[in-house]
Write an enzyme that holds these catalytic residues in place. Structure first.
Site, PDB file in Angstrom:
ATOM      1  CG  HIS A 173      49.537  38.705  33.231  1.00 40.39           C
ATOM      2  ND1 HIS A 173      50.888  38.234  32.515  1.00 40.39           N
ATOM      3  CD2 HIS A 173      49.067  38.031  33.816  1.00 40.39           C
ATOM      4  CE1 HIS A 173      50.546  36.922  34.199  1.00 40.39           C
ATOM      5  NE2 HIS A 173      49.995  37.820  34.998  1.00 40.39           N
TER       6      HIS A 173
HETATM    7  C1  UD1 Z   1      45.633  36.061  37.250  1.00 42.68           C
HETATM    8  C2  UD1 Z   1      45.801  35.935  38.285  1.00 42.68           C
HETATM    9  C3  UD1 Z   1      47.357  35.754  38.078  1.00 42.68           C
HETATM   10  C4  UD1 Z   1      47.831  34.967  36.657  1.00 42.68           C
HETATM   11  C5  UD1 Z   1      46.886  35.096  35.149  1.00 42.68           C
HETATM   12  C6  UD1 Z   1      47.330  35.224  34.689  1.00 42.68           C
HETATM   13  C7  UD1 Z   1      45.025  36.905  40.218  1.00 42.68           C
HETATM   14  C8  UD1 Z   1      44.896  37.859  41.449  1.00 42.68           C
HETATM   15  N1  UD1 Z   1      45.445  36.719  39.434  1.00 42.68           N
HETATM   16  O1  UD1 Z   1      45.275  37.375  36.051  1.00 42.68           O
HETATM   17  O2  UD1 Z   1      48.251  35.654  39.559  1.00 42.68           O
HETATM   18  O3  UD1 Z   1      49.188  35.024  36.274  1.00 42.68           O
HETATM   19  O4  UD1 Z   1      45.494  35.518  35.943  1.00 42.68           O
HETATM   20  O5  UD1 Z   1      46.729  34.979  33.514  1.00 42.68           O
HETATM   21  O6  UD1 Z   1      44.313  35.605  40.321  1.00 42.68           O
HETATM   22  N2  UD1 Z   1      39.685  38.425  31.013  1.00 42.68           N
HETATM   23  C9  UD1 Z   1      38.676  37.782  29.642  1.00 42.68           C
HETATM   24  N3  UD1 Z   1      39.162  36.705  29.900  1.00 42.68           N
HETATM   25  C10 UD1 Z   1      38.872  35.326  30.566  1.00 42.68           C
HETATM   26  C11 UD1 Z   1      39.604  36.162  31.528  1.00 42.68           C
HETATM   27  C12 UD1 Z   1      39.755  36.862  32.155  1.00 42.68           C
HETATM   28  O7  UD1 Z   1      39.245  38.541  29.003  1.00 42.68           O
HETATM   29  O8  UD1 Z   1      38.736  34.282  30.088  1.00 42.68           O
HETATM   30  C13 UD1 Z   1      39.488  39.761  30.892  1.00 42.68           C
HETATM   31  C14 UD1 Z   1      38.618  40.365  32.247  1.00 42.68           C
HETATM   32  O9  UD1 Z   1      38.829  41.630  31.332  1.00 42.68           O
HETATM   33  C15 UD1 Z   1      39.742  40.585  33.587  1.00 42.68           C
HETATM   34  C16 UD1 Z   1      40.845  40.424  33.513  1.00 42.68           C
HETATM   35  O10 UD1 Z   1      41.768  39.861  31.786  1.00 42.68           O
HETATM   36  O11 UD1 Z   1      39.002  41.986  34.342  1.00 42.68           O
HETATM   37  C17 UD1 Z   1      41.680  39.884  33.805  1.00 42.68           C
HETATM   38  O12 UD1 Z   1      41.333  38.891  34.474  1.00 42.68           O
HETATM   39  P1  UD1 Z   1      41.585  37.722  36.061  1.00 42.68           P
HETATM   40  O13 UD1 Z   1      41.320  36.617  36.689  1.00 42.68           O
HETATM   41  O14 UD1 Z   1      41.146  39.596  36.720  1.00 42.68           O
HETATM   42  O15 UD1 Z   1      43.513  38.137  36.459  1.00 42.68           O
HETATM   43  P2  UD1 Z   1      44.246  37.842  35.663  1.00 42.68           P
HETATM   44  O16 UD1 Z   1      45.174  39.117  35.042  1.00 42.68           O
HETATM   45  O17 UD1 Z   1      44.251  37.324  34.248  1.00 42.68           O
END
Ligand code: UD1
Length: 363
Positions: free
Chosen positions: A205
């Site tokens: 991820h």
């Molecule tokens: C975040 C953390 C990372 C952790 C990871 C676990 C930071 C900088 N990064 O990254 O350290 O390892 O979480 O997953 O805080 N999304 C959904 N549903 C959700 C949440 C997210 O669809 O419930 C999608 C969205 O499109 C979003 C993308 O996932 O843009 C990424 O989510 P985001 O919260 O930006 O960070 P992670 O990559 O999950």
């Protein structure tokens, strides 16, 4: 003593669970749980509250997805009035995500002591957003609860030492050990047709791996090659799903794609895997305790104890090295791993002991 605990993302939930269980057992403590809403889906969030018996959040800030700046800024803005209103004696944050840093910063600016659980870990790679979050959160924390000895040394080098730094063990392992029996009852292996077959598990991820097309293509080539040796189960993170859908990896028959899994299913899958390939931090620790070979798809790790004492091998991003590391792990019997110091299921108890013993100072 009023304690606010903050959680925002999937890897935070298994860290706050044992803290909430422990706080609930102490009559002198009044806990209050804030969910920032950084992760919000049923499968990335709510499921973990249900499975891990985490009380429903007292407040959900509902920040959702966004750029780093906007996500951090929204947590800062939305958490401040809650802190002002509830006047906690301490704010506890876990891990290294944007919610961790933002909550810590809001608290310290209001003069509220911050306790950082999983302090001191360093990858020494400042291109990782998590590394920035770790350094800054540690710099403003009053209590630094460390999961492995390297963290104590890293903090000392940054001029943070003394009584405020405490090696307590690993709260994520508290959860793993507490849920072991229940996770064994998960039907996931039968559901995936893997009850009697060796298989590998893959998670990916990190933006650095997923969003760079060359890197992602190379990783998928390596996976395809390893998939010739055994089936590979791939629970797909939402960010990765968006990238994967446009590639031919989805037609690889040895790759079993699933939605993000719940905690109990995922632990069952990990515990019985022949091999795990991952770019996650926490999974390096969980495989160490489960005694399962882990090949980490990164150039560095902030959790060196998993390589020195555990089952983890850092393979980097070069496809040839990944394939070699994976095949090597499959050929060799597992080397004798050791469970790192204090990864014994009691870390949350130690943390709350320190906080309550110190409450006179805090107040
Ligand atoms: C975040 C953390 C990372 C952790 C990871 C676990 C930071 C900088 N990064 O990254 O350290 O390892 O979480 O997953 O805080 N999304 C959904 N549903 C959700 C949440 C997210 O669809 O419930 C999608 C969205 O499109 C979003 C993308 O996932 O843009 C990424 O989510 P985001 O919260 O930006 O960070 P992670 O990559 O999950």
């Amino acid at each position: 003593m009023k304690v606010i605990v903050v959680a925002g993302t999937r890897p935070n939930f298994m860290k706050v669970a044992p803290l909430m269980w422990e706080l609930a057992r102490r009559p002198a403590v009044e806990p209050f749980l804030i969910h920032t809403g950084q992760h919000y889906d049923q499968r990335m969030s709510r499921l973990f509250f249900e499975e891990l018996n985490i009380p429903s959040p007292d407040v959900d800030l509902g920040v959702g997805s966004g750029t780093h700046a906007s996500q951090t800024a929204e947590v800062l803005k939305r958490i401040e009035p809650v802190l002002v209103d509830w006047k906690p004696d301490v704010v506890m944050v876990v891990g290294d995500v944007n919610s961790t840093l933002a909550a810590a910063l809001a608290a310290v600016k209001l003069g509220i002591p911050v306790a950082h659980v999983e302090a001191g870990l360093r990858s020494f790679d400042r291109t990782m957003p998590e590394e920035i979050n770790r350094i800054l959160t540690d710099a403003i924390s009053r209590f630094l609860f460390v999961s492995e000895r390297s963290g104590v040394e890293n903090l000392r080098r940054e001029g943070i030492s003394g009584e405020q730094v405490v090696l307590v063990g690993n709260v994520m392992i508290d959860t793993l050990l507490a849920c072991r029996r229940r996770s064994e009852g998960s039907p996931i292996l039968a559901d995936l047709g893997l009850s009697s077959r060796p298989y590998a598990v893959l998670t990916l991820h990190r933006p650095a791996n997923v969003e760079n097309p060359n890197v992602f293509r190379g990783l998928m080539e390596a996976i395809e090659r390893l998939g010739q040796a055994l089936p590979i189960v791939f629970p797909v993170h939402p960010r990765t799903r968006a990238v994967l859908d446009g590639t031919r990896a989805t037609s690889n028959h040895n790759l079993i794609l699933t939605e993000p899994l719940g905690y109990l299913d995922f632990m069952k899958l990990l515990a019985n895997a022949r091999l795990v390939l991952t770019d996650s931090g926490g999974i390096q620790e969980e495989t160490t305790v489960l005694g399962v070979a882990c090949v980490t798809l990164r150039e560095n790790t902030e959790r060196p104890v998993t390589v020195e004492q555990g089952t983890n091998v850092l393979a980097g991003l070069e496809p040839k090295r990944i394939v070699a590391a994976g095949l090597d792990a499959l050929e060799r019997p597992l080397r004798q791993e050791r469970i790192p110091e204090l990864w014994d299921g009691q870390a949350a108890g130690r943390i709350v002991d320190v906080l309550t013993a110190d409450s006179a100072h805090v107040l």
